[in-house]
Design an enzyme around this catalytic site. Sequence first.
Site, PDB file in Angstrom:
ATOM      1  N   ASP A 273       0.868  -1.181   0.000  1.00  0.00           N
ATOM      2  CA  ASP A 273       0.000   0.000   0.000  1.00  0.00           C
ATOM      3  C   ASP A 273       0.898   1.222   0.000  1.00  0.00           C
ATOM      4  OD1 ASP A 273      -2.483   1.512   0.332  1.00  0.00           O
ATOM      5  OD2 ASP A 273      -1.711   1.994   2.313  1.00  0.00           O
TER       6      ASP A 273
ATOM      7  N   TYR B 249      -0.352   8.491  -2.583  1.00  0.00           N
ATOM      8  CA  TYR B 249      -0.364   8.201  -4.018  1.00  0.00           C
ATOM      9  C   TYR B 249      -1.554   8.898  -4.707  1.00  0.00           C
ATOM     10  CZ  TYR B 249       2.938   4.197  -3.604  1.00  0.00           C
ATOM     11  OH  TYR B 249       4.025   3.383  -3.403  1.00  0.00           O
ATOM     12  N   GLY B 250      -2.577   9.171  -3.915  1.00  0.00           N
ATOM     13  CA  GLY B 250      -3.856   9.630  -4.477  1.00  0.00           C
ATOM     14  C   GLY B 250      -3.823  10.969  -5.176  1.00  0.00           C
TER      15      GLY B 250
ATOM     16  N   CYS C 130      -3.768  -0.861  -2.098  1.00  0.00           N
ATOM     17  CA  CYS C 130      -4.026   0.553  -2.356  1.00  0.00           C
ATOM     18  C   CYS C 130      -4.970   0.688  -3.561  1.00  0.00           C
ATOM     19  CB  CYS C 130      -2.687   1.233  -2.645  1.00  0.00           C
ATOM     20  SG  CYS C 130      -2.831   2.976  -3.036  1.00  0.00           S
TER      21      CYS C 130
ATOM     22  N   THR D  26      -5.647   3.413  -5.250  1.00  0.00           N
ATOM     23  CA  THR D  26      -5.033   4.243  -6.281  1.00  0.00           C
ATOM     24  C   THR D  26      -4.075   3.408  -7.120  1.00  0.00           C
ATOM     25  OG1 THR D  26      -5.164   6.120  -4.747  1.00  0.00           O
ATOM     26  CG2 THR D  26      -3.705   6.357  -6.652  1.00  0.00           C
TER      27      THR D  26
ATOM     28  N   GLU E 290      -6.376   9.421   9.546  1.00  0.00           N
ATOM     29  CA  GLU E 290      -5.049   9.274  10.159  1.00  0.00           C
ATOM     30  C   GLU E 290      -4.954  10.078  11.452  1.00  0.00           C
ATOM     31  OE1 GLU E 290      -1.711   9.323   7.551  1.00  0.00           O
ATOM     32  OE2 GLU E 290      -2.655   7.887   6.194  1.00  0.00           O
TER      33      GLU E 290
ATOM     34  N   CYS F 169     -11.253   3.415  -1.128  1.00  0.00           N
ATOM     35  CA  CYS F 169      -9.977   3.901  -0.595  1.00  0.00           C
ATOM     36  C   CYS F 169      -9.715   3.143   0.695  1.00  0.00           C
ATOM     37  CB  CYS F 169     -10.052   5.406  -0.315  1.00  0.00           C
ATOM     38  SG  CYS F 169      -8.584   6.069   0.495  1.00  0.00           S
ATOM     39  N   THR F 170      -8.447   2.828   0.911  1.00  0.00           N
ATOM     40  CA  THR F 170      -8.077   2.012   2.071  1.00  0.00           C
ATOM     41  C   THR F 170      -8.568   2.567   3.404  1.00  0.00           C
ATOM     42  OG1 THR F 170      -5.993   3.218   2.000  1.00  0.00           O
ATOM     43  CG2 THR F 170      -5.995   0.964   1.109  1.00  0.00           C
ATOM     44  N   HIS F 171      -8.639   3.898   3.494  1.00  0.00           N
ATOM     45  CA  HIS F 171      -8.965   4.519   4.781  1.00  0.00           C
ATOM     46  C   HIS F 171     -10.469   4.539   5.097  1.00  0.00           C
ATOM     47  CE1 HIS F 171      -4.908   5.894   4.135  1.00  0.00           C
ATOM     48  NE2 HIS F 171      -4.872   6.573   5.268  1.00  0.00           N
TER      49      HIS F 171
HETATM   50  N1  DGL Z   1      -4.003   3.979  -0.055  1.00  0.00           N
HETATM   51  C1  DGL Z   1      -4.612   5.032  -0.841  1.00  0.00           C
HETATM   52  C2  DGL Z   1      -5.815   4.479  -1.593  1.00  0.00           C
HETATM   53  O1  DGL Z   1      -6.431   3.499  -1.211  1.00  0.00           O
HETATM   54  C3  DGL Z   1      -5.003   6.223   0.013  1.00  0.00           C
HETATM   55  C4  DGL Z   1      -3.833   7.031   0.493  1.00  0.00           C
HETATM   56  C5  DGL Z   1      -3.011   7.642  -0.621  1.00  0.00           C
HETATM   57  O2  DGL Z   1      -3.487   8.593  -1.282  1.00  0.00           O
HETATM   58  O3  DGL Z   1      -1.901   7.152  -0.858  1.00  0.00           O
HETATM   59  O4  DGL Z   1      -6.170   5.012  -2.611  1.00  0.00           O
END
Ligand code: DGL
Length: 271
Positions: A14, A46-47, A77, A79, A156, A188-190
């Site tokens: 991720d 990464y987003g 992840c 993204t 976070e 999205c993971t969060h």
């Molecule tokens: N892990 C990213 C996702 O699931 C979220 C955090 C990021 O932008 O890197 O898209």
Amino acid sequence: MQSDHKNRPIGIFDSGIGGLTVLKEIARILPDENTIYLGDTARVPYGIRSPETVIRYSFENTKFLSQKDIKILVIACNTASSVSLNAIRSRISIPVVGVIEPGAKAAALATRTKKVGVIGTEATIKSSAYAKAIKALDGGIDVYGVACPLFVPLVEEGWTEGRIAQLVAEEYLAGLKNRDIDTVVLGCTHYPLLKKVIGDVMGARVQLIDSAIEISIEIKGILEKLGMKRDAGDTTFREFYVTDSPERFLKVGERFLGHPIEHIEKIIVGT
Ligand code: DGL
């Protein structure tokens, strides 16, 4: 299939901490599997990055995990899954799973109104990866994507409930209301950590699709089909690698995972 093959770990990467929501579900649904998790904490998020950059980072993460003799690669992840899944699949010979296809499949099955909302990072929504995957399954489904960039820092920071989370969710999700949407993909993971707030804002009749759960079910199916699911009994190992110093990952990650993280190491990828 020899048991050695079954004992090889599942490799998960991720952009940082968020993929721990995926690891948590893998550990719940496949408790006997060994896992190696790589969080690219030095280069998160990464987003907000271009597809070219995310693909390059994803290749570097894949290279690191491939050297660990993993039996399956999980792109936790959203993204990275959106833009790099096919490129990675064409590069390595082990199975590669991303979060998009399992989430899209679950959404296409769940919707009755044939109107699905997808929320994710800017890069995920811009890629239209979920919309394409859902439409490939059922061309009659309308997909509405909304980028919700503030959700990541909110989670976070631990602000997953309360007034601020509620206000931010209301603002982002306003465009998804009154469209007869009955299914929303948490792309999205969060976002699984914001399920309660998102559910409150969208209303009880809207079903939330948790890609972390869907991908874990998919991984289980693949391992069973290939005869690579690890036998129950022996203790499992969980290794963690990060590309920046581990302090923040350890602190915030515990909240994502629900228990303390051990066996963590800082590494460098891409050299
Ligand atoms: N892990 C990213 C996702 O699931 C979220 C955090 C990021 O932008 O890197 O898209």
